[in-house]
Design an enzyme around this catalytic site. Structure first.
Site, PDB file in Angstrom:
ATOM      1  N   GLY A 117       0.806  -1.214   0.000  1.00 48.09           N
ATOM      2  CA  GLY A 117       0.000   0.000   0.000  1.00 48.09           C
ATOM      3  C   GLY A 117       0.838   1.263   0.000  1.00 48.09           C
ATOM      4  N   LYS A 137       9.793   2.382   0.582  1.00 45.28           N
ATOM      5  CA  LYS A 137       8.645   2.331   1.497  1.00 45.28           C
ATOM      6  C   LYS A 137       8.229   3.749   1.848  1.00 45.28           C
ATOM      7  CE  LYS A 137       7.119   0.447   5.939  1.00 45.28           C
ATOM      8  NZ  LYS A 137       7.490  -0.460   7.040  1.00 45.28           N
ATOM      9  N   GLY A 150      -0.303   6.193   1.603  1.00 48.52           N
ATOM     10  CA  GLY A 150       0.869   5.758   0.837  1.00 48.52           C
ATOM     11  C   GLY A 150       2.184   6.282   1.388  1.00 48.52           C
ATOM     12  N   ARG A 200      14.433  -0.112   1.115  1.00 45.81           N
ATOM     13  CA  ARG A 200      14.701  -1.427   1.685  1.00 45.81           C
ATOM     14  C   ARG A 200      15.338  -2.316   0.632  1.00 45.81           C
ATOM     15  NH1 ARG A 200       9.263  -3.045   4.908  1.00 45.81           N
ATOM     16  NH2 ARG A 200       8.271  -3.194   2.861  1.00 45.81           N
ATOM     17  N   ARG A 207       6.014 -12.563   0.811  1.00 48.90           N
ATOM     18  CA  ARG A 207       5.496 -12.830   2.155  1.00 48.90           C
ATOM     19  C   ARG A 207       4.576 -14.046   2.140  1.00 48.90           C
ATOM     20  NH1 ARG A 207       5.186  -7.235   4.164  1.00 48.90           N
ATOM     21  NH2 ARG A 207       6.554  -6.071   2.763  1.00 48.90           N
ATOM     22  N   ASP A 276       1.005 -11.277   6.628  1.00 47.20           N
ATOM     23  CA  ASP A 276       1.533 -10.445   5.541  1.00 47.20           C
ATOM     24  C   ASP A 276       2.857  -9.798   5.934  1.00 47.20           C
ATOM     25  OD1 ASP A 276      -0.475  -9.091   7.271  1.00 47.20           O
ATOM     26  OD2 ASP A 276       0.261  -7.294   6.293  1.00 47.20           O
ATOM     27  N   ASP A 286       9.270  -5.731   7.751  1.00 52.72           N
ATOM     28  CA  ASP A 286       8.227  -4.772   8.155  1.00 52.72           C
ATOM     29  C   ASP A 286       8.377  -4.302   9.601  1.00 52.72           C
ATOM     30  OD1 ASP A 286       7.215  -4.696   5.675  1.00 52.72           O
ATOM     31  OD2 ASP A 286       5.160  -5.181   6.227  1.00 52.72           O
TER      32      ASP A 286
END
Ligand code: AMP
Ligand code: MG
Length: 527
Positions: A117, A137, A150, A200, A207, A276, A286
């Site tokens: 997202g 990200k 976003g 990243r 995932r 996820d 994450d």
């Protein structure tokens, strides 16, 4: 008008491209075996949404070098622009970034479609024989943003940058971070903050939730395509197994078990272990409301939004196991080609039995992995009956006293076999000194059974018990200064965390107990 010799030379030599242009040119988005080549069922290609007037907050020279880039060249404004999603030229059509679709279980409940997202993939760089995927990200909305903006904020971007680099240097598998780029663009969270983008880096960002997505939507062809991609790229030896997909589940189970043991041993809490947020490569991925435990509490919850404590410290291994069940369920349609001759019921029975056996392997892997780590942390070179009790009793006393996780384990190395003269640095971390002394005497007896000298044991222990971890208050100090545009603390802290096991006398304060104000610090999903 006359020409000087030097100006003729300049005409003859074509100028070499600027390093940032070369870096952009080295990003590939069309290799047939890359994730991006899986096609439109898996991702949407779109440009990043640029941030205004981007600036460099921090850069990992190590990761930059792995991508063939010299961090010194990051001062070029084109670098901040590129990694804020805003290259100096338009995104070349053939290099358009991509956001991938996945689904997942959030806090134990099926959440349906999620997806990148606010992360977009730039593609891969191959350098020195290693292929790494880059992802921005916080680079703007995607078709999977749902209600989100976003964006990522500076605070969480600095935390992710620092922690992924810290975890790597602790020897724990993780996605990495090359840089953080900031911008003054306001972003609304609980308060107004400003936007940032972390770049990243990982061999893959696939995932568990990617598999759940295609399973739930009954898209078995895509499910197989994804599994084949992961096997061919990252687990090629699974091809030789009777059932390559079951072999894949086995590999992921083992890596996840190892990762859970690694997290437990260092006092790391992830905070949002939704399916996820589980990497198919067994990487920590994450970073949101994560935390390293200060005063030990086995029930520690690092995520303010996790009111039930589903992802509390001591729950993490179980949750890792639970998440693997979700992955196994998603892979079921691929299992059992070798049983195609059997009738339906028999075939199904065998498939379920196989999957359960593989998942059981989690326990067989996790417990010994953690035991090995703990044995090393306590400096027990030989295996003796009762060692497990000695370890669990230490954690019980730590828990009862809220003794600092990192300092207790680090300072154990100062204890001596002969007498209690080295006990004070660890003993002083316990309010109930008598309870510590009971344990300490047993520990002393136990290490006295080994011939290793105190010094040799201490050296071995210091190589596995970090002195420096990313405590929340350290990150907070760096973030507070960064909000004032002073990024020196981000760099200093990153440098300290690059050598977590070394004594760094000039940075002694970074190894200390958290200050009182840090007890109010809260981290939540809002990042
Ligand atoms: P997380 O809890 O950060 O792993 O995020 C869960 C899901 O929400 C993922 O699909 C994210 O991409 C999405 N998400 C989180 N924050 C944002 C945001 N600010 N904008 C868009 N999507 C987001
Ligand atoms: Mg996530």
């Amino acid at each position: 008008m006359s020409f000087s010799p030097s100006s003729t030379a300049a005409v003859a030599e074509p100028a070499s491209p600027a390093p940032v242009d070369s870096l952009l040119a080295s990003i590939e988005t069309d290799r047939p075996d890359a994730f991006v080549s899986l096609g439109s069922a898996f991702l949407t290609r779109l440009p990043a949404a640029p941030l205004p007037e981007p600036y460099l907050v921090g850069i990992s020279a190590d990761i930059a070098a792995q991508l063939g880039f010299n961090a010194a060249d990051a001062q070029d404004p084109a670098f901040a622009a590129l990694f804020a999603g805003n290259p100096t030229r338009e995104w070349p059509a053939e290099k358009l970034p991509y956001a991938s679709v996945y689904s997942g279980h959030q806090f134990g409940v099926w959440a349906g479609q999620l997806g990148d997202g606010r992360a977009i993939g730039l593609g891969e760089i191959e350098h020195d024989g290693k292929r790494l995927e880059l992802q921005l990200k916080g680079a703007g909305r995607t078709p999977y943003s749902r209600m989100g903006d976003g964006r990522a904020v500076l605070r969480s971007s600095i935390r992710e940058y620092l922690c992924s680099e810290a975890m790597h240097h602790l020897g724990i598998p993780t996605t990495r971070a090359m840089c953080v780029i900031g911008s003054d663009q306001p972003v609304r969270r609980e308060t107004m903050e400003t936007a940032a983008v972390v770049t990243r880096v990982a061999p893959s960002f696939v995932r568990f939730g990617h598999f759940e997505h295609f399973y739930t939507n009954d898209r078995v062809d895509e499910l197989r395509k994804l599994a084949d991609h992961v096997i061919d790229r990252f687990y090629p030896h699974c091809r030789k197994a009777d059932d390559p997909y079951l072999a894949l589940l086995n590999e992921v189970t083992l890596r996840t078990a190892d990762l859970m043991a690694d997290w437990q041993a260092v006092g790391f809490c992830h905070g949002v272990m939704n399916t996820d947020n589980m990497s198919i490569l067994g990487l920590t991925i994450d970073y949101g409301p994560f935390g390293f435990i200060d005063g030990f509490n086995a029930n520690h919850i690092c995520n303010h939004s996790d009111s039930q404590g589903r992802y509390a410290y001591k729950m993490q291994p179980q949750i890792g196991y639970w998440n693997l069940f979700c992955l196994a369920q998603a892979l079921v349609p691929l299992f059992g080609a070798q049983y195609d001759g059997d009738n339906g019921d028999k075939r199904n029975e065998k498939i379920i039995e196989d999957a359960q056996r593989v998942l059981e392997g989690f326990k067989d892997r996790f417990a010994p992995a953690l035991e090995r780590l703990m044995r090393a942390k306590l400096g027990l070179a030989e295996i003796r009956e009762g060692d497990d009790k000695l370890v669990s009793r230490l954690f019980e006393v730590m828990n009862a006293n809220r003794a600092d996780f990192t300092l207790t384990l680090r300072n154990l190395a100062k204890m001596r076999k002969a007498d209690a003269s080295g006990d004070a640095p660890v003993r002083d971390l316990f309010l109930d000194r008598a309870a510590f002394d009971v344990w300490a005497n047993d520990y002393r007896l136990r290490v006295s059974e080994e011939t290793r000298s105190d010094e040799a044991r201490a050296n071995a222990m210091n190589a596995v018990n970090p002195k420096y971890v990313l405590r929340n208050h350290l990150a907070e100090n760096a973030i507070r200064l960064a909000k004032e545009k002073d990024f020196s603390e981000v760099e200093r802290l990153a440098r300290v965390l690059r050598n977590p096991f070394d004594e760094q006398p000039e940075f002694e304060a970074y190894a200390g107990l958290p200050p009182d104000w840090a007890s109010d610090l809260e981290v939540s999903c809002s990042s």
